[in-house]
Design a protein around this motif. Structure first.
Motif, PDB file in Angstrom:
ATOM      1  N   LYS A 153      19.541  74.390 102.490  1.00  0.00           N
ATOM      2  CA  LYS A 153      20.823  73.772 102.149  1.00  0.00           C
ATOM      3  C   LYS A 153      21.744  74.767 101.457  1.00  0.00           C
ATOM      4  O   LYS A 153      22.941  74.858 101.780  1.00  0.00           O
ATOM      5  N   HIS A 154      21.185  75.521 100.513  1.00  0.00           N
ATOM      6  CA  HIS A 154      21.956  76.537  99.801  1.00  0.00           C
ATOM      7  C   HIS A 154      22.472  77.597 100.773  1.00  0.00           C
ATOM      8  O   HIS A 154      23.660  77.967 100.748  1.00  0.00           O
ATOM      9  N   ALA A 155      21.603  78.085 101.644  1.00  0.00           N
ATOM     10  CA  ALA A 155      21.973  79.158 102.568  1.00  0.00           C
ATOM     11  C   ALA A 155      23.008  78.691 103.586  1.00  0.00           C
ATOM     12  O   ALA A 155      23.940  79.444 103.930  1.00  0.00           O
ATOM     13  N   MET A 156      22.874  77.475 104.075  1.00  0.00           N
ATOM     14  CA  MET A 156      23.818  76.985 105.083  1.00  0.00           C
ATOM     15  C   MET A 156      25.222  76.837 104.512  1.00  0.00           C
ATOM     16  O   MET A 156      26.215  77.091 105.215  1.00  0.00           O
ATOM     17  N   GLY A 157      25.311  76.467 103.248  1.00  0.00           N
ATOM     18  CA  GLY A 157      26.621  76.419 102.613  1.00  0.00           C
ATOM     19  C   GLY A 157      27.155  77.804 102.312  1.00  0.00           C
ATOM     20  O   GLY A 157      28.337  78.096 102.537  1.00  0.00           O
ATOM     21  N   ARG A 158      26.284  78.659 101.808  1.00  0.00           N
ATOM     22  CA  ARG A 158      26.673  80.013 101.413  1.00  0.00           C
ATOM     23  C   ARG A 158      27.159  80.839 102.600  1.00  0.00           C
ATOM     24  O   ARG A 158      28.119  81.609 102.480  1.00  0.00           O
ATOM     25  N   HIS A 159      26.529  80.700 103.754  1.00  0.00           N
ATOM     26  CA  HIS A 159      26.844  81.544 104.904  1.00  0.00           C
ATOM     27  C   HIS A 159      27.666  80.827 105.969  1.00  0.00           C
ATOM     28  O   HIS A 159      27.770  81.311 107.101  1.00  0.00           O
ATOM     29  N   ASN A 160      28.276  79.706 105.607  1.00  0.00           N
ATOM     30  CA  ASN A 160      29.132  78.990 106.544  1.00  0.00           C
ATOM     31  C   ASN A 160      30.328  79.864 106.932  1.00  0.00           C
ATOM     32  O   ASN A 160      31.088  80.306 106.064  1.00  0.00           O
ATOM     33  N   PRO A 161      30.508  80.161 108.225  1.00  0.00           N
ATOM     34  CA  PRO A 161      31.574  81.078 108.637  1.00  0.00           C
ATOM     35  C   PRO A 161      32.971  80.653 108.176  1.00  0.00           C
ATOM     36  O   PRO A 161      33.778  81.495 107.764  1.00  0.00           O
ATOM     37  N   LYS A 162      33.275  79.363 108.228  1.00  0.00           N
ATOM     38  CA  LYS A 162      34.593  78.898 107.790  1.00  0.00           C
ATOM     39  C   LYS A 162      34.775  79.120 106.291  1.00  0.00           C
ATOM     40  O   LYS A 162      35.872  79.490 105.838  1.00  0.00           O
ATOM     41  N   HIS A 163      33.712  78.899 105.533  1.00  0.00           N
ATOM     42  CA  HIS A 163      33.741  79.120 104.087  1.00  0.00           C
ATOM     43  C   HIS A 163      33.977  80.605 103.779  1.00  0.00           C
ATOM     44  O   HIS A 163      34.791  80.950 102.910  1.00  0.00           O
ATOM     45  N   ILE A 164      33.295  81.474 104.507  1.00  0.00           N
ATOM     46  CA  ILE A 164      33.442  82.921 104.301  1.00  0.00           C
ATOM     47  C   ILE A 164      34.851  83.367 104.659  1.00  0.00           C
ATOM     48  O   ILE A 164      35.460  84.165 103.937  1.00  0.00           O
ATOM     49  N   LEU A 165      35.401  82.858 105.761  1.00  0.00           N
ATOM     50  CA  LEU A 165      36.760  83.232 106.168  1.00  0.00           C
ATOM     51  C   LEU A 165      37.775  82.805 105.111  1.00  0.00           C
ATOM     52  O   LEU A 165      38.701  83.567 104.785  1.00  0.00           O
ATOM     53  N   THR A 166      37.605  81.615 104.559  1.00  0.00           N
ATOM     54  CA  THR A 166      38.514  81.146 103.506  1.00  0.00           C
ATOM     55  C   THR A 166      38.447  82.062 102.288  1.00  0.00           C
ATOM     56  O   THR A 166      39.484  82.438 101.725  1.00  0.00           O
ATOM     57  N   GLN A 167      37.237  82.432 101.875  1.00  0.00           N
ATOM     58  CA  GLN A 167      37.078  83.340 100.737  1.00  0.00           C
ATOM     59  C   GLN A 167      37.746  84.682 101.015  1.00  0.00           C
ATOM     60  O   GLN A 167      38.419  85.252 100.139  1.00  0.00           O
ATOM     61  N   LEU A 168      37.563  85.200 102.224  1.00  0.00           N
ATOM     62  CA  LEU A 168      38.126  86.503 102.579  1.00  0.00           C
ATOM     63  C   LEU A 168      39.652  86.465 102.579  1.00  0.00           C
ATOM     64  O   LEU A 168      40.307  87.361 102.011  1.00  0.00           O
ATOM     65  N   ILE A 169      40.227  85.441 103.194  1.00  0.00           N
ATOM     66  CA  ILE A 169      41.694  85.328 103.241  1.00  0.00           C
ATOM     67  C   ILE A 169      42.258  85.163 101.829  1.00  0.00           C
ATOM     68  O   ILE A 169      43.288  85.770 101.482  1.00  0.00           O
ATOM     69  N   ASN A 170      41.600  84.355 101.004  1.00  0.00           N
ATOM     70  CA  ASN A 170      42.055  84.177  99.618  1.00  0.00           C
ATOM     71  C   ASN A 170      42.024  85.509  98.863  1.00  0.00           C
ATOM     72  O   ASN A 170      42.911  85.801  98.051  1.00  0.00           O
ATOM     73  N   CYS A 171      40.992  86.311  99.132  1.00  0.00           N
ATOM     74  CA  CYS A 171      40.899  87.628  98.512  1.00  0.00           C
ATOM     75  C   CYS A 171      42.054  88.521  98.950  1.00  0.00           C
ATOM     76  O   CYS A 171      42.732  89.137  98.116  1.00  0.00           O
ATOM     77  N   TYR A 172      42.285  88.597 100.246  1.00  0.00           N
ATOM     78  CA  TYR A 172      43.387  89.414 100.772  1.00  0.00           C
ATOM     79  C   TYR A 172      44.731  88.969 100.187  1.00  0.00           C
ATOM     80  O   TYR A 172      45.556  89.792  99.759  1.00  0.00           O
ATOM     81  N   ASP A 173      44.960  87.649 100.186  1.00  0.00           N
ATOM     82  CA  ASP A 173      46.235  87.119  99.672  1.00  0.00           C
ATOM     83  C   ASP A 173      46.413  87.461  98.196  1.00  0.00           C
ATOM     84  O   ASP A 173      47.503  87.871  97.767  1.00  0.00           O
ATOM     85  N   ALA A 174      45.352  87.298  97.414  1.00  0.00           N
ATOM     86  CA  ALA A 174      45.442  87.561  95.971  1.00  0.00           C
ATOM     87  C   ALA A 174      45.707  89.039  95.707  1.00  0.00           C
ATOM     88  O   ALA A 174      46.518  89.383  94.825  1.00  0.00           O
ATOM     89  N   ILE A 175      45.076  89.906  96.445  1.00  0.00           N
ATOM     90  CA  ILE A 175      45.290  91.350  96.259  1.00  0.00           C
ATOM     91  C   ILE A 175      46.703  91.730  96.650  1.00  0.00           C
ATOM     92  O   ILE A 175      47.377  92.498  95.958  1.00  0.00           O
ATOM     93  N   GLY A 176      47.186  91.156  97.758  1.00  0.00           N
ATOM     94  CA  GLY A 176      48.555  91.453  98.198  1.00  0.00           C
ATOM     95  C   GLY A 176      49.592  90.995  97.204  1.00  0.00           C
ATOM     96  O   GLY A 176      50.535  91.717  96.875  1.00  0.00           O
ATOM     97  N   LYS A 177      49.427  89.782  96.667  1.00  0.00           N
ATOM     98  CA  LYS A 177      50.373  89.252  95.691  1.00  0.00           C
ATOM     99  C   LYS A 177      50.306  90.035  94.387  1.00  0.00           C
ATOM    100  O   LYS A 177      51.329  90.314  93.766  1.00  0.00           O
ATOM    101  N   ARG A 178      49.108  90.400  93.974  1.00  0.00           N
ATOM    102  CA  ARG A 178      48.930  91.165  92.733  1.00  0.00           C
ATOM    103  C   ARG A 178      49.615  92.520  92.850  1.00  0.00           C
ATOM    104  O   ARG A 178      50.276  92.984  91.930  1.00  0.00           O
ATOM    105  N   ASP A 179      49.462  93.142  94.029  1.00  0.00           N
ATOM    106  CA  ASP A 179      50.055  94.458  94.244  1.00  0.00           C
ATOM    107  C   ASP A 179      51.578  94.376  94.186  1.00  0.00           C
ATOM    108  O   ASP A 179      52.245  95.228  93.592  1.00  0.00           O
ATOM    109  N   LYS A 180      52.157  93.322  94.783  1.00  0.00           N
ATOM    110  CA  LYS A 180      53.606  93.176  94.776  1.00  0.00           C
ATOM    111  C   LYS A 180      54.120  92.910  93.365  1.00  0.00           C
ATOM    112  O   LYS A 180      55.157  93.404  92.951  1.00  0.00           O
ATOM    113  N   PHE A 181      53.349  92.102  92.607  1.00  0.00           N
ATOM    114  CA  PHE A 181      53.750  91.776  91.233  1.00  0.00           C
ATOM    115  C   PHE A 181      53.734  93.025  90.352  1.00  0.00           C
ATOM    116  O   PHE A 181      54.621  93.232  89.528  1.00  0.00           O
ATOM    117  N   GLU A 182      52.676  93.843  90.545  1.00  0.00           N
ATOM    118  CA  GLU A 182      52.569  95.051  89.724  1.00  0.00           C
ATOM    119  C   GLU A 182      53.622  96.078  90.104  1.00  0.00           C
ATOM    120  O   GLU A 182      54.037  96.890  89.307  1.00  0.00           O
TER     121      GLU A 182
END
Length: 416
Positions: free
Chosen positions: A387-416
């Motif tokens: 159960k833990h692994a299926m949630g942790r490695h869910n492709p949609k979940h991983i894609l959301t985390q990755l996009i959120n990371c990219y967006d946060a880095i991009g916004k942080r860079d523009k702010f700085e």
């Protein structure tokens, strides 16, 4: 969003448009290809004759360094900076040509983090391992460089390689520390790699992004089931190519089990280059202690070995988030592992598996004997872990985390 990845290995789809997914970076690429908002380019260290090409919308750019005869035969195997000084200028030129919004590098231990010194485009490093703590665990207790020197004997070539590798490892660690100083953004997935980022670059931004697994495991409908009745206990381990993986502990544990009269077999997938050294040091033989070395094992075959096993056993001295454990968990195989590196972030002790100290063959043997006769606990570990692994490695979940990371880095860079 234009994203440029820098990889060390050649992407599977570049080598063969219909190639199966090889490693976790290929698996992550497959996930990213489902997102129309990401325009992905992958640059990687290539070889002579390789040319850029596009497959299913992903652009692949091989970076082909050219070495002098001396550099090719000696220097790049002696000093990690030799390769870096050839590859990094090619990477910088690639950045200038692609003009990405985000640069995503895989591994602090590789040279591509140096790109951050030559561009204002935000760079994020995806944590893999970490050379400094790995070098601290270079040899198991009781082992040393002297053992390797003795094993090499009078073979001048082997002696030279040992000397070369020691120098290489030190320059490799130096380069990693330089990467940590240059880059301010990191992705990781365990408390261990989060702590390392804070130690080596205090104040750096850390983003939690889980690891992608190979489709052979994600897409399977098969699930591990406990083996009922009297039967030979089957143990399974994946990965045996370095001392870090604790093959000495595995051999000693197998010997304890045999001495206790346990009816078992222990299958080990992977190629073990230090087999003779370990057997000489321990005065034990793998085969005589019911350990069978399988050599390289493809994902489909490995999956069947795991499903037919009773317990997956991990004996490493150091590890971050080993795919071997994640894949076993995804199938629901009960886990016994050493409690090292980031493994406690993957396996919750006494809930999803059992964690024991490193280099503790007696504890390991006891837990194997105990769990192999406790079907109730096997089912508990299997259900919770899967159960833990299926949630942790869910492709949609991983894609959301990755996009959120990219967006946060991009916004942080523009702010700085």
């Amino acid at each position: 969003m234009k994203v440029l990845w820098f990889e060390i290995t050649i992407p599977g789809r570049y080598k063969n448009d219909n190639a199966p997914i090889a490693g976790w970076q290929d698996s992550l690429e497959q996930i990213v290809r489902t997102c129309k908002d990401i325009d992905l380019t992958i640059a990687f260290t290539g070889t002579t004759g390789m040319m850029p090409k596009t497959v299913d919308g992903v652009k692949y750019i091989p970076l082909v360094p050219h070495y002098s005869f001396w550099e090719d035969k000696y220097s790049r195997y002696h000093n990690r900076w030799t390769s870096a000084n050839k590859v990094v200028p090619l990477a910088v030129k690639c950045v200038e040509d692609v003009k990405p919004d985000i640069i995503h590098c895989f591994g602090t231990e590789w040279e591509f983090g140096q790109v951050a010194r030559y561009t204002n485009i935000p760079v994020v490093i995806h944590m893999q391992g970490c050379i400094a703590p790995y070098n601290d665990a270079l040899f198991p207790p009781g082992y040393s460089a002297s053992d390797e020197i003795l094993q090499a004997g009078l073979n001048i070539r082997k002696q030279w390689r040992l000397w070369r590798d020691r120098n290489f490892n030190q320059t490799w660690e130096d380069m990693e520390q330089s990467n940590f100083k240059a880059v301010s953004n990191y992705m990781g997935r365990t408390e261990w790699d989060k702590q390392l980022v804070e130690i080596f670059h205090h104040g750096a931004k850390y983003f939690h992004v889980e690891e992608a697994l190979r489709p052979a495991f994600i897409e399977t409908a098969q699930e591990w089931q406990p083996k009922l009745g009297d039967h030979k206990i089957r143990l399974m381990t994946t990965g045996c190519q370095t001392h870090w993986k604790g093959m000495d502990t595995l051999l000693k544990t197998a010997h304890v089990l045999k001495e206790q009269g346990v009816d078992f077999e222990w299958l080990v997938a992977g190629n073990m280059g230090m087999k003779k050294e370990i057997e000489r040091k321990e005065r034990l033989a793998f085969e005589e202690n019911n350990v069978k070395l399988l050599g390289f094992t493809g994902p489909d075959e490995l999956q069947q070995y795991l499903l037919s096993s009773d317990i997956y056993v991990h004996t490493a001295y150091i590890d971050n988030s080993p795919n071997a454990i994640c894949e076993a968990q995804y199938l629901g195989v009960p886990i016994i592992s050493t409690n090292v590196g980031g493994i406690s972030s993957l396996v919750r002790d006494n809930s999803e598996g059992k964690l024991v100290p490193a280099n503790s063959c007696y504890n390991m043997a006891y837990e194997i004997m105990s769990l192999s006769h406790d079907i109730t606990r096997q089912k508990k570990y299997s259900s919770n872990s899967r159960k833990h692994a299926m949630g942790r490695h869910n492709p949609k979940h991983i894609l959301t985390q990755l996009i959120n990371c990219y967006d946060a880095i991009g916004k942080r860079d523009k702010f700085e």
